[in-house]
Design a protein around this motif. Sequence first.
Motif, mmCIF file in Angstrom:
data_model
loop_
_atom_site.group_PDB
_atom_site.id
_atom_site.type_symbol
_atom_site.label_atom_id
_atom_site.label_comp_id
_atom_site.label_asym_id
_atom_site.label_seq_id
_atom_site.Cartn_x
_atom_site.Cartn_y
_atom_site.Cartn_z
ATOM 1 N N ASP A 77 14.058 -0.734 49.659
ATOM 2 C CA ASP A 77 13.661 -1.003 48.289
ATOM 3 C C ASP A 77 14.846 -1.541 47.636
ATOM 4 N N GLU A 78 14.529 -2.639 47.166
ATOM 5 C CA GLU A 78 15.707 -3.297 46.516
ATOM 6 C C GLU A 78 15.883 -3.039 45.067
ATOM 7 N N ARG A 79 15.165 -2.039 44.518
ATOM 8 C CA ARG A 79 15.171 -1.685 43.137
ATOM 9 C C ARG A 79 16.190 -0.482 43.217
ATOM 10 N N LEU A 80 16.440 0.089 44.391
ATOM 11 C CA LEU A 80 17.408 1.299 44.632
ATOM 12 C C LEU A 80 18.741 1.003 45.137
ATOM 13 N N ASN A 81 19.733 1.589 44.787
ATOM 14 C CA ASN A 81 21.100 1.255 45.493
ATOM 15 C C ASN A 81 21.150 1.765 47.039
ATOM 16 N N ALA A 82 22.324 1.425 47.671
ATOM 17 C CA ALA A 82 22.400 1.734 49.210
ATOM 18 C C ALA A 82 22.078 3.134 49.203
ATOM 19 N N TRP A 83 23.007 3.796 48.695
ATOM 20 C CA TRP A 83 22.935 5.471 48.890
ATOM 21 C C TRP A 83 21.343 5.925 48.641
ATOM 22 N N GLU A 84 20.870 5.591 47.551
ATOM 23 C CA GLU A 84 19.528 5.917 47.221
ATOM 24 C C GLU A 84 18.517 5.633 48.330
ATOM 25 N N ASN A 85 18.667 4.241 49.030
ATOM 26 C CA ASN A 85 17.551 4.062 49.915
ATOM 27 C C ASN A 85 17.888 4.966 51.363
ATOM 28 N N LEU A 86 19.226 5.216 51.682
ATOM 29 C CA LEU A 86 19.405 6.061 52.758
ATOM 30 C C LEU A 86 19.124 7.523 52.365
ATOM 31 N N PHE A 88 16.463 8.411 50.550
ATOM 32 C CA PHE A 88 15.060 8.601 50.501
ATOM 33 C C PHE A 88 14.637 8.645 52.071
ATOM 34 N N HIS A 89 15.448 7.760 52.915
ATOM 35 C CA HIS A 89 14.932 7.926 54.441
ATOM 36 C C HIS A 89 15.101 9.078 54.914
ATOM 37 N N SER A 90 16.589 9.727 54.392
ATOM 38 C CA SER A 90 16.828 11.219 55.125
ATOM 39 C C SER A 90 15.797 12.406 54.785
ATOM 40 N N LYS A 91 15.353 12.060 53.602
ATOM 41 C CA LYS A 91 14.128 13.049 53.232
ATOM 42 C C LYS A 91 13.171 12.912 54.089
ATOM 43 N N ILE A 100 22.702 15.801 54.546
ATOM 44 C CA ILE A 100 22.406 14.576 53.894
ATOM 45 C C ILE A 100 23.686 13.566 53.452
ATOM 46 N N PRO A 101 24.402 14.305 52.425
ATOM 47 C CA PRO A 101 25.562 13.291 52.126
ATOM 48 C C PRO A 101 26.579 12.992 53.040
ATOM 49 N N GLY A 102 26.947 13.898 53.918
ATOM 50 C CA GLY A 102 27.968 13.303 55.033
ATOM 51 C C GLY A 102 27.226 12.396 55.912
ATOM 52 N N ARG A 103 26.011 12.546 56.410
ATOM 53 C CA ARG A 103 25.412 11.534 56.961
ATOM 54 C C ARG A 103 25.315 10.085 56.413
ATOM 55 N N ILE A 104 25.246 10.033 55.279
ATOM 56 C CA ILE A 104 24.830 8.929 54.448
ATOM 57 C C ILE A 104 26.343 8.235 54.434
ATOM 58 N N ARG A 131 22.568 -4.820 57.620
ATOM 59 C CA ARG A 131 23.568 -3.678 57.958
ATOM 60 C C ARG A 131 23.275 -2.390 57.361
ATOM 61 N N LEU A 132 22.747 -2.364 56.232
ATOM 62 C CA LEU A 132 21.997 -1.370 55.637
ATOM 63 C C LEU A 132 20.651 -0.752 56.403
ATOM 64 N N GLU A 133 19.903 -1.678 56.780
ATOM 65 C CA GLU A 133 18.860 -1.212 57.650
ATOM 66 C C GLU A 133 19.152 -0.707 58.843
ATOM 67 N N ILE A 134 20.269 -1.057 59.285
ATOM 68 C CA ILE A 134 20.775 -0.239 60.677
ATOM 69 C C ILE A 134 21.300 0.913 60.331
ATOM 70 N N ALA A 135 22.130 1.091 59.194
ATOM 71 C CA ALA A 135 22.404 2.480 58.715
ATOM 72 C C ALA A 135 21.346 3.280 58.519
ATOM 73 N N ARG A 136 20.211 3.005 57.874
ATOM 74 C CA ARG A 136 19.001 3.895 57.802
ATOM 75 C C ARG A 136 18.407 4.013 59.110
ATOM 76 N N GLY A 137 18.475 3.140 59.943
ATOM 77 C CA GLY A 137 17.725 3.354 61.121
ATOM 78 C C GLY A 137 18.485 4.464 61.844
ATOM 79 N N ILE A 138 19.953 4.783 61.971
ATOM 80 C CA ILE A 138 20.828 5.247 62.687
ATOM 81 C C ILE A 138 20.933 7.006 61.841
ATOM 82 N N LEU A 139 20.468 6.861 60.716
ATOM 83 C CA LEU A 139 20.783 8.020 59.953
ATOM 84 C C LEU A 139 20.487 9.338 60.423
#
Length: 181
Positions: A77-86, A88-91, A100-104, A131-139
Amino acid sequence: SFGQIKAVDEVSFDVKEGEIFGLLGPNGAGKSTIMKILVTIIKKDAGVAVINGYDVEKQQNLVRKSVGIIFQDPSLDERLNAWENLYFHSKFYHVPVKEIPGRINKALDFMSLSERKKDLVINFSGGMKRRLEIARGILHTPKILFLDEPTIGLDPQTRKLIWQYLLNLRDKQKLTIFLTT
């Protein structure tokens, strides 16, 4: 099958834990279709598919919890920042709230994006988005990471960097990597 078109037929393979498995072939060969079946996005017509010991039709939720997916097309979601994207995915993947904060932060550190965590994704380069998509995929600490054309459209330097990250991740977490190209 898609109507009269048989996209995948007579396919059989086994992938071992910690292995990097590449599904290779020309466009239209059925690689993405196989991957979508394995991660429970589409249903197969016949046969058996098992991921981490879970049947992809009968145990979809268990399959989804045990896999990470990086699609060919960007899905941030390009309207969110990197942390917010992660976040959302963690939820979405039911990461325990206290973790959540530690994993992000760990995922952002791993992908060298910590300094950009508050930046809107729309301002990221293609390599940073990947790289952010990979971070999201491994979260959510999957056992298998599925990558559909993981470095398509990236320059050679970014491509090399992403592969270094993935190999490091495989070694640290005994992660199995399944990719199409």
